[in-house]
Structures are given as structure tokens and as C-alpha cells.
Design a protein around this motif. Structure first.
Motif, PDB file in Angstrom:
ATOM      1  N   VAL A   8      26.430 -46.746  58.307  1.00 29.73           N
ATOM      2  CA  VAL A   8      26.826 -45.798  57.273  1.00 29.73           C
ATOM      3  C   VAL A   8      27.117 -46.601  56.010  1.00 29.73           C
ATOM      4  N   VAL A   9      26.606 -46.144  54.876  1.00 30.82           N
ATOM      5  CA  VAL A   9      26.803 -46.844  53.609  1.00 30.82           C
ATOM      6  C   VAL A   9      27.446 -45.896  52.599  1.00 30.82           C
ATOM      7  N   ASP A  10      27.823 -46.452  51.447  1.00 36.10           N
ATOM      8  CA  ASP A  10      28.359 -45.570  50.405  1.00 36.10           C
ATOM      9  C   ASP A  10      27.235 -44.972  49.558  1.00 36.10           C
ATOM     10  N   ASP A  11      26.192 -45.764  49.326  1.00 40.99           N
ATOM     11  CA  ASP A  11      25.040 -45.302  48.558  1.00 40.99           C
ATOM     12  C   ASP A  11      23.832 -46.111  49.024  1.00 40.99           C
ATOM     13  N   VAL A  12      22.780 -45.450  49.460  1.00 42.97           N
ATOM     14  CA  VAL A  12      21.654 -46.145  50.074  1.00 42.97           C
ATOM     15  C   VAL A  12      20.986 -47.096  49.094  1.00 42.97           C
ATOM     16  N   GLU A  13      20.655 -46.625  47.903  1.00 47.07           N
ATOM     17  CA  GLU A  13      19.929 -47.459  46.949  1.00 47.07           C
ATOM     18  C   GLU A  13      20.747 -48.668  46.518  1.00 47.07           C
ATOM     19  N   HIS A  14      22.041 -48.481  46.372  1.00 47.64           N
ATOM     20  CA  HIS A  14      22.884 -49.606  45.959  1.00 47.64           C
ATOM     21  C   HIS A  14      23.029 -50.638  47.072  1.00 47.64           C
ATOM     22  N   CYS A  15      23.173 -50.158  48.294  1.00 46.90           N
ATOM     23  CA  CYS A  15      23.496 -51.065  49.389  1.00 46.90           C
ATOM     24  C   CYS A  15      22.285 -51.852  49.877  1.00 46.90           C
ATOM     25  N   LEU A  16      21.090 -51.284  49.710  1.00 45.18           N
ATOM     26  CA  LEU A  16      19.887 -51.957  50.194  1.00 45.18           C
ATOM     27  C   LEU A  16      19.298 -52.848  49.097  1.00 45.18           C
ATOM     28  N   LYS A  17      20.094 -53.804  48.665  1.00 45.78           N
ATOM     29  CA  LYS A  17      19.649 -54.781  47.681  1.00 45.78           C
ATOM     30  C   LYS A  17      20.602 -55.967  47.720  1.00 45.78           C
ATOM     31  N   ALA A  18      20.295 -56.988  46.944  1.00 50.36           N
ATOM     32  CA  ALA A  18      21.177 -58.148  46.770  1.00 50.36           C
ATOM     33  C   ALA A  18      21.474 -58.877  48.069  1.00 50.36           C
ATOM     34  N   ALA A  19      20.519 -58.852  49.006  1.00 50.62           N
ATOM     35  CA  ALA A  19      20.637 -59.605  50.260  1.00 50.62           C
ATOM     36  C   ALA A  19      21.872 -59.233  51.068  1.00 50.62           C
ATOM     37  N   THR A  20      22.254 -57.942  51.028  1.00 53.17           N
ATOM     38  CA  THR A  20      23.281 -57.484  51.954  1.00 53.17           C
ATOM     39  C   THR A  20      22.700 -57.476  53.367  1.00 53.17           C
ATOM     40  N   SER A  21      23.548 -57.362  54.355  1.00 53.29           N
ATOM     41  CA  SER A  21      23.071 -57.364  55.736  1.00 53.29           C
ATOM     42  C   SER A  21      22.109 -56.213  56.011  1.00 53.29           C
ATOM     43  N   VAL A  22      22.409 -55.024  55.464  1.00 55.37           N
ATOM     44  CA  VAL A  22      21.502 -53.891  55.684  1.00 55.37           C
ATOM     45  C   VAL A  22      20.202 -54.091  54.918  1.00 55.37           C
ATOM     46  N   HIS A  23      20.260 -54.793  53.804  1.00 53.58           N
ATOM     47  CA  HIS A  23      19.051 -55.109  53.045  1.00 53.58           C
ATOM     48  C   HIS A  23      18.175 -56.100  53.815  1.00 53.58           C
ATOM     49  N   LEU A  24      18.810 -57.114  54.399  1.00 50.52           N
ATOM     50  CA  LEU A  24      18.063 -58.078  55.202  1.00 50.52           C
ATOM     51  C   LEU A  24      17.407 -57.407  56.410  1.00 50.52           C
ATOM     52  N   ALA A  25      18.100 -56.420  56.989  1.00 47.12           N
ATOM     53  CA  ALA A  25      17.508 -55.677  58.112  1.00 47.12           C
ATOM     54  C   ALA A  25      16.296 -54.881  57.645  1.00 47.12           C
ATOM     55  N   GLU A  26      16.366 -54.323  56.445  1.00 46.79           N
ATOM     56  CA  GLU A  26      15.203 -53.621  55.891  1.00 46.79           C
ATOM     57  C   GLU A  26      14.041 -54.585  55.687  1.00 46.79           C
ATOM     58  N   GLN A  27      14.321 -55.779  55.181  1.00 48.77           N
ATOM     59  CA  GLN A  27      13.259 -56.756  54.975  1.00 48.77           C
ATOM     60  C   GLN A  27      12.641 -57.198  56.304  1.00 48.77           C
ATOM     61  N   ALA A  28      13.471 -57.249  57.346  1.00 53.75           N
ATOM     62  CA  ALA A  28      12.974 -57.688  58.651  1.00 53.75           C
ATOM     63  C   ALA A  28      12.089 -56.639  59.315  1.00 53.75           C
ATOM     64  N   THR A  29      12.364 -55.357  59.056  1.00 48.91           N
ATOM     65  CA  THR A  29      11.650 -54.277  59.750  1.00 48.91           C
ATOM     66  C   THR A  29      10.636 -53.559  58.876  1.00 48.91           C
ATOM     67  N   GLY A  30      10.834 -53.625  57.566  1.00 46.28           N
ATOM     68  CA  GLY A  30       9.934 -52.917  56.665  1.00 46.28           C
ATOM     69  C   GLY A  30      10.271 -51.467  56.448  1.00 46.28           C
ATOM     70  N   ASP A  31      11.409 -51.001  56.984  1.00 43.93           N
ATOM     71  CA  ASP A  31      11.813 -49.612  56.749  1.00 43.93           C
ATOM     72  C   ASP A  31      13.340 -49.504  56.697  1.00 43.93           C
ATOM     73  N   ARG A  32      13.809 -48.278  56.476  1.00 43.16           N
ATOM     74  CA  ARG A  32      15.244 -48.033  56.301  1.00 43.16           C
ATOM     75  C   ARG A  32      15.821 -47.128  57.391  1.00 43.16           C
ATOM     76  N   THR A  33      15.132 -47.022  58.490  1.00 44.84           N
ATOM     77  CA  THR A  33      15.593 -46.104  59.530  1.00 44.84           C
ATOM     78  C   THR A  33      16.895 -46.550  60.175  1.00 44.84           C
ATOM     79  N   HIS A  34      17.318 -47.795  59.947  1.00 41.30           N
ATOM     80  CA  HIS A  34      18.585 -48.267  60.520  1.00 41.30           C
ATOM     81  C   HIS A  34      19.779 -47.759  59.729  1.00 41.30           C
ATOM     82  N   VAL A  35      19.556 -47.189  58.549  1.00 42.28           N
ATOM     83  CA  VAL A  35      20.639 -46.583  57.773  1.00 42.28           C
ATOM     84  C   VAL A  35      20.682 -45.105  58.126  1.00 42.28           C
ATOM     85  N   HIS A  36      21.744 -44.697  58.754  1.00 39.94           N
ATOM     86  CA  HIS A  36      21.788 -43.354  59.332  1.00 39.94           C
ATOM     87  C   HIS A  36      22.437 -42.303  58.423  1.00 39.94           C
TER      88      HIS A  36
END
Length: 343
Positions: free
Chosen positions: A254-282
């Protein structure tokens, strides 16, 4: 006839005045931050991406600009300008320092400059405590709180957790500095906290905690084994970069804002880079607040708040409106005539 509307008076509000306006009002501020989240989710805010000023010769240091605007009954625009210089801790001063500038919605003129580190800490702590309550609503009451990183943010979050009714029977601490961890333990004892244990290793802390707070200065993930979370704790991932992609992908996020959180090498951003999608953000916290999403009880839930500038403005506006201790700078704006000088 020319419009002679004057700009609002410009006020400087010190850290002491900010502290006095906020101290002891944790429950009120929890409601205020929830209101800010709802305004943001309802589309009543403008919150562009944060801008990171970094230094090639000092990669650990950064200064971040968070511009934003809040409508509704808050009605203010502005910016938080916050620096993070980790080496300050060894110099005996806090890592972070900040100012918040508020702008009048009608004229655009700056109307106040406030000391911002307390405002930032309060909105971060209230956000984390709000998430702990809302994400943990269907879970058993947490008995053991684990804190990773024992600095100012951890102190504020602990205060707001207690104000929100999240009172654990035990508190575990881990910090790379044993001195800092034991100093925090003394603070907790003085604050009347229950049994406190300083852990020698991070794994033992994670495995023994129902509720986890990460409040570190980590720039890259170092917690990489999902097995540590087999007991499915609720994780307040305030520092954003502690968890490896494997841990993130095994959790409900769970994040506060998807677009903000999926950047700047945050952990959820790194997971997106590893998988190529954002399905891990619920979901976002707004989805939880409105009942659109119910977090699972049988899975690790991780809350990763990037930190919304609109929340800083909501708290700063609250301080501005309730304090009489600001210093008015009457001549701050000098050129008020189209043809020069003060009219």
C-alpha cells in the motif's frame, strides 16, 4: 480605478512557535492528516513530482523540493525545501533541516515561511500512525513493535502510534549504532514505554515483531529474505529503501501515491524494474480510508509512503492559522507599485 489590493503580510514562524502549536495535539493532527489524504484522493490537490538536488561529490547528501497546492477548506499553495545530510548526526545536529513557504491562493504572494523539520516529522509520523490503525483494523492488536533506525522520525512515529491507540507491550530496537539504539531505549523508558529490548541483529527483531517501523537513512535495500516475514507483520516502511524486491513482491503493498512512490529507486520502484509491471502495488491509503480496499490479514502488508507535499501544507497551514508568535516582516515586499517603490 486601479485595484489596490495589498498582498498578505509576510510572517516568519520559528521552530519554537511551530513546536508549541503542535505539541500535545497528536489526535487532532491525526485527523488533519487523514483529511489531507482524503483531499488528495478526491482530486482537490496538485502534487507534482518532488525535485531532488544531489551532489556528485557527496552522494549521501540531498535537498528535496516538494511543491504542492491544496484546495478545499485548506486553500493554500507552497513548497517544502528539506535537506538530508546524514553526516550531521556525527556532528551532533539533526540529519534533516527544512523550511516551508506558504503562498496565498488569490495573489500568489508568499504569506509565511515556517521552520519545516518539525512539520515534516509530524506529517510523517501522523501518516504512519494513521496507516497502522487503518491497515491493522482487521488484525489482532500488535503486541511487539520493532523499530529499525532510532532517530528523530522514529521518536515522532512512536509518539503518534501511542496517540492513535497503538500501544504495544514490548518494543524492540535495532540500529547500526548501538549508542543510538541504547539512547533511544533510555528515551522510551523516560516516556513510560513498556519493556524495551535492543537487538544485536536485524533478523531477530523482524521475526519477533508484529508491527515494524523502518525509519533509516538507507539508500539501497539490505533486507532481502522474505522468510523473515513469514509471520506476516504490518510494516511501516517510512524510509522507503530498506526492503529488497523479493520482500516487496511477497507482500501486499500500500502506498500514499502510486506515481510518486514508483520512482527514485524506492523499494517498490525497484520491484517494478525487476518485473516490468506494477501489479505488486495493491492500493493507496486513500483506497483503504474509503473502503475500496481491505488489506489481507494472512499476508505481510507493507505501507510505503513517499511523502506528499500536500500533507506538509495541511500541517503548515494549521500552524500558521493558530499561532500568534510569528514575526511579521512589514517591508519584505518592497516593489509594490508598477512604477517603482512602495505605493
Amino acid at each position: 480605478m486601479a485595484d489596490t489590493t495589498a498582498p498578505p503580510p509576510f510572517v516568519v514562524i520559528s521552530g519554537r512557535a511551530v513546536h508549541e502549536a503542535l505539541e500535545g495535539r497528536e489526535k487532532e493532527l491525526l485527523d488533519l492528516v487523514e483529511h489531507g489524504y482524503r483531499l488528495h484522493g478526491d482530486g482537490s490537490t496538485v502534487n507534482p513530482p518532488s525535485y531532488f538536488l544531489t551532489f556528485p561529490d557527496r552522494p549521501a547528501d540531498r535537498i528535496i523540493a516538494l511543491p504542492s497546492s491544496v484546495g478545499g477548506d485548506v486553500g493554500v499553495s507552497g513548497i517544502k525545501w528539506i535537506s538530508s545530510f546524514p553526516a550531521n548526526v556525527e556532528k551532533g545536529i539533526p540529519r534533516a533541516s527544512a523550511v516551508v513557504v506558504l503562498n496565498d491562493q488569490e495573489t500568489g504572494y508568499p504569506l509565511a515561511c515556517l521552520e519545516g523539520s518539525i512539520i515534516s516529522a509530524v506529517r510523517t509520523a501522523a501518516s504512519a500512525a494513521l496507516a497502522a490503525v487503518k491497515l491493522g483494523a482487521g488484525r489482532p492488536r500488535p503486541r511487539r513493535l520493532g523499530i529499525v533506525g532510532t532517530g528523530l522520525i522514529a521518536r515522532f512515529v512512536h509518539t503518534y502510534l501511542r496517540a492513535a491507540g497503538v500501544a504495544c507491550e514490548e518494543v524492540g530496537l535495532f540500529d547500526h549504532s548501538d549508542e543510538h539504539a541504547r539512547g533511544f531505549a533510555r528515551y522510551l523508558a523516560d516516556a513510560g514505554a513498556p519493556r524495551t529490548t535492543v537487538h544485536d541483529g536485524l533478523e531477530s527483531l523482524v521475526r519477533s515483531s508484529d508491527l515494524l517501523l523502518f525509519a533509516t537513512t538507507a539508500g539501497t535495500p539490505y533486507v532481502e529474505d522474505p522468510a523473515w516475514f513469514a509471520h506476516h507483520p504490518l510494516v511501516l516502511h517510512v524510509s522507503l529503501r530498506d526492503l529488497g524486491p523479493e520482500v516487496v513482491l511477497a507482500a501486499c503493498n500500500v502506498v500514499d501515491d502510486v506515481e510518486h512512490c514508483l520512482k527514485a529507486a524506492t523499494s517498490v520502484h525497484l520491484a517494478e524494474q525487476a518485473t516490468g509491471d506494477r501489479t505488486h502495488v495493491h492500493a493507496t491509503l486513500y483506497d483503504v480510508l474509503t473502503g475500496e480496499f481491505t488489506p489481507p490479514q494472512d499476508r505481510t502488508v507493507v505501507f510505503s509512503p513517499f511523502g506528499l507535499g500536500v500533507l506538509d501544507l495541511v500541517v503548515a497551514r494549521h500552524v500558521h492559522d493558530r499561532t500568534a508568535d510569528g514575526v511579521v516582516v512589514d517591508d519584505f515586499f518592497h516593489e509594490l507599485s508598477r512604477y517603482g517603490g512602495r505605493r
